[in-house]
Design an enzyme around this catalytic site. Structure first.
Site, mmCIF file in Angstrom:
data_model
loop_
_atom_site.group_PDB
_atom_site.id
_atom_site.type_symbol
_atom_site.label_atom_id
_atom_site.label_comp_id
_atom_site.label_asym_id
_atom_site.label_seq_id
_atom_site.Cartn_x
_atom_site.Cartn_y
_atom_site.Cartn_z
ATOM 1 N N HIS A 1 -9.650 1.399 4.456
ATOM 2 C CA HIS A 1 -8.410 1.544 5.231
ATOM 3 C C HIS A 1 -8.661 2.483 6.412
ATOM 4 O O HIS A 1 -9.453 3.420 6.305
ATOM 5 C CB HIS A 1 -7.296 2.103 4.329
ATOM 6 C CG HIS A 1 -5.951 2.025 4.989
ATOM 7 N ND1 HIS A 1 -5.529 2.958 5.901
ATOM 8 C CD2 HIS A 1 -4.954 1.108 4.888
ATOM 9 C CE1 HIS A 1 -4.315 2.611 6.331
ATOM 10 N NE2 HIS A 1 -3.943 1.496 5.730
ATOM 11 N N GLU B 1 -7.060 4.851 7.514
ATOM 12 C CA GLU B 1 -6.831 6.276 7.200
ATOM 13 C C GLU B 1 -8.041 6.871 6.474
ATOM 14 O O GLU B 1 -8.389 8.034 6.689
ATOM 15 C CB GLU B 1 -5.537 6.412 6.383
ATOM 16 C CG GLU B 1 -4.314 6.137 7.256
ATOM 17 C CD GLU B 1 -3.121 5.537 6.544
ATOM 18 O OE1 GLU B 1 -3.051 5.598 5.302
ATOM 19 O OE2 GLU B 1 -2.245 4.991 7.245
ATOM 20 N N GLU C 1 -5.634 -4.835 10.356
ATOM 21 C CA GLU C 1 -4.587 -3.839 10.620
ATOM 22 C C GLU C 1 -4.887 -3.113 11.929
ATOM 23 O O GLU C 1 -5.685 -2.168 11.947
ATOM 24 C CB GLU C 1 -4.546 -2.799 9.490
ATOM 25 C CG GLU C 1 -4.250 -3.376 8.127
ATOM 26 C CD GLU C 1 -3.609 -2.342 7.200
ATOM 27 O OE1 GLU C 1 -2.574 -2.665 6.639
ATOM 28 O OE2 GLU C 1 -4.136 -1.223 7.065
ATOM 29 N N SER D 1 3.282 -2.217 10.321
ATOM 30 C CA SER D 1 4.727 -2.310 10.533
ATOM 31 C C SER D 1 5.313 -3.673 10.146
ATOM 32 O O SER D 1 6.204 -4.187 10.827
ATOM 33 C CB SER D 1 5.085 -1.949 11.983
ATOM 34 O OG SER D 1 4.719 -0.607 12.258
ATOM 35 N N GLY E 1 2.431 2.298 10.845
ATOM 36 C CA GLY E 1 3.402 3.383 10.728
ATOM 37 C C GLY E 1 4.100 3.742 12.036
ATOM 38 O O GLY E 1 4.749 4.774 12.150
ATOM 39 N N ASN F 1 0.882 -1.163 0.000
ATOM 40 C CA ASN F 1 0.000 0.000 0.000
ATOM 41 C C ASN F 1 0.925 1.220 0.000
ATOM 42 O O ASN F 1 1.483 1.567 1.038
ATOM 43 C CB ASN F 1 -0.896 -0.008 1.248
ATOM 44 C CG ASN F 1 -1.747 1.251 1.334
ATOM 45 O OD1 ASN F 1 -1.758 2.066 0.413
ATOM 46 N ND2 ASN F 1 -2.451 1.412 2.450
ATOM 47 N N TRP F 2 1.077 1.796 -1.174
ATOM 48 C CA TRP F 2 2.008 2.930 -1.284
ATOM 49 C C TRP F 2 1.437 4.208 -0.672
ATOM 50 O O TRP F 2 2.141 5.197 -0.560
ATOM 51 C CB TRP F 2 2.349 3.174 -2.754
ATOM 52 C CG TRP F 2 3.389 2.226 -3.294
ATOM 53 C CD1 TRP F 2 4.054 1.238 -2.618
ATOM 54 C CD2 TRP F 2 3.894 2.200 -4.647
ATOM 55 N NE1 TRP F 2 4.937 0.597 -3.455
ATOM 56 C CE2 TRP F 2 4.864 1.169 -4.710
ATOM 57 C CE3 TRP F 2 3.631 2.934 -5.805
ATOM 58 C CZ2 TRP F 2 5.563 0.869 -5.886
ATOM 59 C CZ3 TRP F 2 4.319 2.631 -6.970
ATOM 60 C CH2 TRP F 2 5.274 1.615 -7.008
ATOM 61 N N LYS F 3 0.150 4.197 -0.337
ATOM 62 C CA LYS F 3 -0.494 5.400 0.222
ATOM 63 C C LYS F 3 -0.210 6.587 -0.703
ATOM 64 O O LYS F 3 -0.172 6.407 -1.917
ATOM 65 C CB LYS F 3 -0.035 5.624 1.666
ATOM 66 C CG LYS F 3 -0.230 4.369 2.523
ATOM 67 C CD LYS F 3 -0.072 4.568 3.996
ATOM 68 C CE LYS F 3 -0.311 3.249 4.711
ATOM 69 N NZ LYS F 3 -0.244 3.333 6.170
ATOM 70 N N GLY G 1 2.829 -1.027 4.284
ATOM 71 C CA GLY G 1 2.924 0.399 3.982
ATOM 72 C C GLY G 1 4.380 0.808 3.796
ATOM 73 O O GLY G 1 4.984 0.577 2.738
#
Ligand code: 13P
Length: 251
Positions: free
Chosen positions: A95, A97, A167, A213, A173, A9-11, A234
């Site tokens: 997600h 976020e 998650e 992570s 992160g 997931n490159w965000k 990520g």
């Protein structure tokens, strides 16, 4: 047998040039690895470039969001057909976020999952608890609410296609990974929920990833757990060497 699925997931990272540079290095590092489904969930703006570069490789294209309508006055949103045009196969939905920063609700996430399935995209549905919820002992209740909101009303065949990413929000992160046994415990609970909603056969077909992570140093332990079928990565997916080490965890 569930085939492991390791997804990046490159965000909100990487321009076209950066994506091309990544692939230049990454593609040869994972060439020949057919043990794992390798997925890159990239920003919309690089779908075109990435799809061209990964044509005829063992890498599959994913997106990070999709809207629940086919077309219309939805400024800034992207429809399933627009993703399919580039050969996108997977799409991350819900997600944490998107839920926290953009206010996505379980109801909207359910609509998105339904639309993705109807359109031929495979949802990677994210669920997980905050630190506060974990400390209060609400991990299972939170996951249950998020899973039931989406899975109730689906057919067994639809359910079996979905990939779930567990998650824990406190592990995203932060460098803090859930221990492999904690991750296994929650993921096996999620599988038991699916067994209750559908049946054991369906529950055993659903692939459930861990995310939060994940790094080359902890992927083997996580993947050794019987119910963990992959990872959603990520930060460590942004570097070709580290993401290749994660994908090639069996070597
Ligand atoms: P990190 O791997 O950076 O913790 O991110 C996890 C994640 O949110 C993947 O969707």
């Amino acid at each position: 047998m569930r085939k492991p699925i390791i997804a990046a997931n490159w965000k909100m990272h990487k321009t076209v040039k950066e994506a091309n540079d990544f692939l230049q290095e990454f593609i040869p590092l994972v060439e020949g690895n057919n043990d794992v489904d390798i997925v890159l969930c990239v920003p919309f703006t690089v779908l075109d470039a990435v799809s061209k570069k990964i044509a005829d490789t063992n890498i599959t294209l994913g997106a990070q969001n999709v809207y629940c309508q086919d077309k219309g006055a939805f400024t800034g949103e992207v429809a399933p057909q627009m993703l399919l045009e580039f050969g996108t196969k997977y799409v991350i939905i819900g997600h944490s976020e998107r839920r926290a920063v953009f206010g996505e609700t379980d109801e909207l996430i359910k609509e998105k999952v339904n639309k993705a399935l109807q359109s031929g995209l495979i949802p990677i549905l994210c669920v997980g608890e905050t630190l506060e919820e974990r400390e209060k002992g609400f991990t299972e209740a939170k996951c249950r609410k998020q899973i039931e909101a989406v899975f109730h009303g689906l057919t067994k065949d639809q359910a079996a296609q979905i990939v779930i990413a567990y998650e824990p929000i406190w592990a995203i992160g932060t460098g803090k990974t859930a221990s492999s046994s904690d991750a296994e415990q929650t993921i096996s609970y999620i599988r038991s929920l699916l067994s209750g909603i559908f049946d054991e056969d369906t529950a055993l077909k659903v692939r459930i990833q861990y995310g939060g992570s994940v790094k080359p140093e902890n992927v083997q332990d996580l993947m050794a757990q019987p119910n963990i079928d992959g990872a959603l990565v990520g930060g460590a997916s942004l570097d070709p060497q580290s993401f290749a080490k994660i994908v090639n965890y069996k070597e």
